[in-house]
Scaffold this motif. Structure first.
Motif, PDB file in Angstrom:
ATOM      1  N   ARG A  97      38.620  54.011  56.038  1.00 28.59           N
ATOM      2  CA  ARG A  97      39.310  53.173  56.894  1.00 28.59           C
ATOM      3  C   ARG A  97      39.436  52.873  58.186  1.00 28.59           C
ATOM      4  N   LEU A  98      38.611  51.626  58.635  1.00 27.96           N
ATOM      5  CA  LEU A  98      38.114  51.613  59.698  1.00 27.96           C
ATOM      6  C   LEU A  98      40.166  51.619  60.027  1.00 27.96           C
ATOM      7  N   GLN A 125      36.436  47.636  54.168  1.00 28.17           N
ATOM      8  CA  GLN A 125      37.095  46.415  54.855  1.00 28.17           C
ATOM      9  C   GLN A 125      38.287  46.180  54.498  1.00 28.17           C
ATOM     10  N   PRO A 141      43.940  51.471  62.310  1.00 31.06           N
ATOM     11  CA  PRO A 141      43.901  49.318  62.647  1.00 31.06           C
ATOM     12  C   PRO A 141      43.854  48.920  63.832  1.00 31.06           C
ATOM     13  N   SER A 166      41.101  50.153  65.897  1.00 32.96           N
ATOM     14  CA  SER A 166      40.172  50.464  66.230  1.00 32.96           C
ATOM     15  C   SER A 166      39.273  49.291  66.869  1.00 32.96           C
ATOM     16  N   ARG A 225      36.706  46.676  64.531  1.00 30.88           N
ATOM     17  CA  ARG A 225      37.389  45.860  63.941  1.00 30.88           C
ATOM     18  C   ARG A 225      36.522  44.576  63.870  1.00 30.88           C
ATOM     19  N   GLY A 226      36.781  44.046  62.984  1.00 32.17           N
ATOM     20  CA  GLY A 226      35.533  41.969  63.326  1.00 32.17           C
ATOM     21  C   GLY A 226      34.632  42.506  64.396  1.00 32.17           C
ATOM     22  N   ARG A 276      34.620  41.212  57.686  1.00 33.13           N
ATOM     23  CA  ARG A 276      34.914  41.261  58.726  1.00 33.13           C
ATOM     24  C   ARG A 276      34.900  42.011  59.230  1.00 33.13           C
ATOM     25  N   HIS A 277      34.752  43.375  59.430  1.00 35.14           N
ATOM     26  CA  HIS A 277      33.829  44.590  59.733  1.00 35.14           C
ATOM     27  C   HIS A 277      33.075  45.448  59.055  1.00 35.14           C
TER      28      HIS A 277
END
Length: 379
Positions: free
Chosen positions: A330-331, A378, A333, A335, A338-339, A372-373
């Motif tokens: 998971r990316l 996600q 927080p 990173s 993200r988005g 979103r990522h």
């Protein structure tokens, strides 16, 4: 009204309810009138539900020709252990009926004289597997080349392959009409591939294909005859001991199917090979290729091809994730990735934006909101 393509997609993802069973029921177990799977296979008719008590069924191999057949484990896992036995020289189970379903079974010891045995040999018809496991077979599941066959695999575990010296595979799908795999775990290959599909249409969604420590798979994912392949929401990891520098291969044995397209979207691809290699190998020049919203981790290279559609693909460092050393991809927080996902549109009746994500050891869960990522995760 729901279209057939949409219904197939939902069924493969385990999102459609199953209708109530109205056919005959057989109960199998050491204290039942029917004590063996082989006896149940001889007695079952079209539409039968076979309820099998949990436990080990050693040398209990069978051929299942019935249509609309359901095999379901009751009270725990049903473990079918070869112990030298096989059906028709092919595997532990041979299935030929339409609309069959097997749930809660584990298959091990699929060994035959020609070294091409399997836990299950799908020879004709259609089959849905739910929560099944394959371990220590020459092949996990192997299908015939029959363009009427359809195969759905949901939340299954295709584990270690026996070191028998052949080019055996965790899952080998021949030239069939359609394959759909969701929420499943492919690992510890041995010279062959983790997942090899010659199907006209392959949907590989929300899975983990990772050779793991000690694994020696060749490709993690191969489509040797091309076709239409939608590969979305997967964690795909090449081990340090792989037998092939390529991770994914498409069309290397020739384009059998008239439509040639690969959609590689929202995957996290991880390279652990010390000398690096190549993420993707595409042979037919006429193939449509889209790569979007993927994360590439490690020393591999992505070949440049101006004919490919590429958008929002990123190379990520190991520290971009919550805890990559523990395989939590998971990316993180904070990173900056993200988005960054972009709209990839739709292809082959499938929206190219994930609605689920893989959950270890072999499942998938629905996303709380739109993706979103980039990458497979996600949450």
């Amino acid at each position: 009204m729901m279209t057939m393509r949409r219904r197939e997609w939902l069924a493969a993802a385990g999102l459609l309810p199953f209708s109530a069973h109205a056919g005959p029921v057989l109960q199998v177990g050491p204290t039942r009138a029917l004590r063996s799977l082989a006896a149940a296979a001889r007695q079952a008719t079209d539409g039968t539900r076979v309820e099998v008590d949990a436990g080990d069924y050693v040398g209990d191999v069978a051929v299942w020709p019935q249509h609309d057949l359901t095999l379901r484990a009751v009270g725990g896992r049903v473990r079918v252990v070869g112990a030298g036995a096989h059906a028709q020289g092919k595997g532990l189970f041979v299935t030929t009926g339409r609309r069959q379903r097997i749930e809660g079974f584990d298959f091990s010891g699929g060994v035959v004289p020609d070294r091409n045995g399997a836990g299950i040999r799908l020879q004709s018809g259609s089959l849905t597997l739910v929560d099944c496991g394959f371990r220590d077979n020459e092949n996990g599941l192997l299908t015939a080349n029959d363009e009427s066959i359809e195969l759905d695999i949901v939340d299954c575990d295709f584990g270690a392959i026996l070191p028998r010296g052949g080019q055996t595979h965790n899952l080998y799908v021949g030239g069939i009409r359609r394959l759909a795999v969701t929420g499943s775990y492919f690992h510890h290959g041995m010279q062959g591939h983790l997942l090899k599909s010659r199907a006209a249409v392959s949907h590989i969604l929300y899975n983990r294909l990772s050779d793991e420590i000690g694994g020696r798979a060749s490709y993690e994912l191969e489509f040797p005859n091309g076709g239409v392949a939608v590969v979305m929401g997967n964690l795909i990891m090449q081990s340090s001991t792989t037998d092939n520098p390529h991770v994914i291969s498409f069309g290397v044995e020739g384009a059998k199917w008239p439509r040639q397209a690969l959609y590689l979207v929202h995957n996290t691809l991880v390279d652990q090979r010390p000398s690096g290699g190549i993420w993707l190998r595409v042979t037919p020049r006429q193939a449509e290729v889209m790569l979007a919203n993927n994360l590439f981790v490690g020393g591999q290279k992505l070949p440049a091809d101006n004919a490919w559609t590429q958008r929002a693909n990123f190379t990520a460092d190991w520290d971009a994730f919550v805890r990559a050393v523990r395989e939590d991809f998971r990316l993180a927080p904070g990173s900056p990735l993200r988005g960054k996902a972009q709209d990839a549109g739709e292809a082959e009746g499938v929206r190219l934006s994930p609605v689920r994500e893989y959950r270890h050891p072999h499942a998938s869960v629905a996303l709380a909101g739109p993706a979103r990522h980039p990458g497979a995760f996600q949450s």
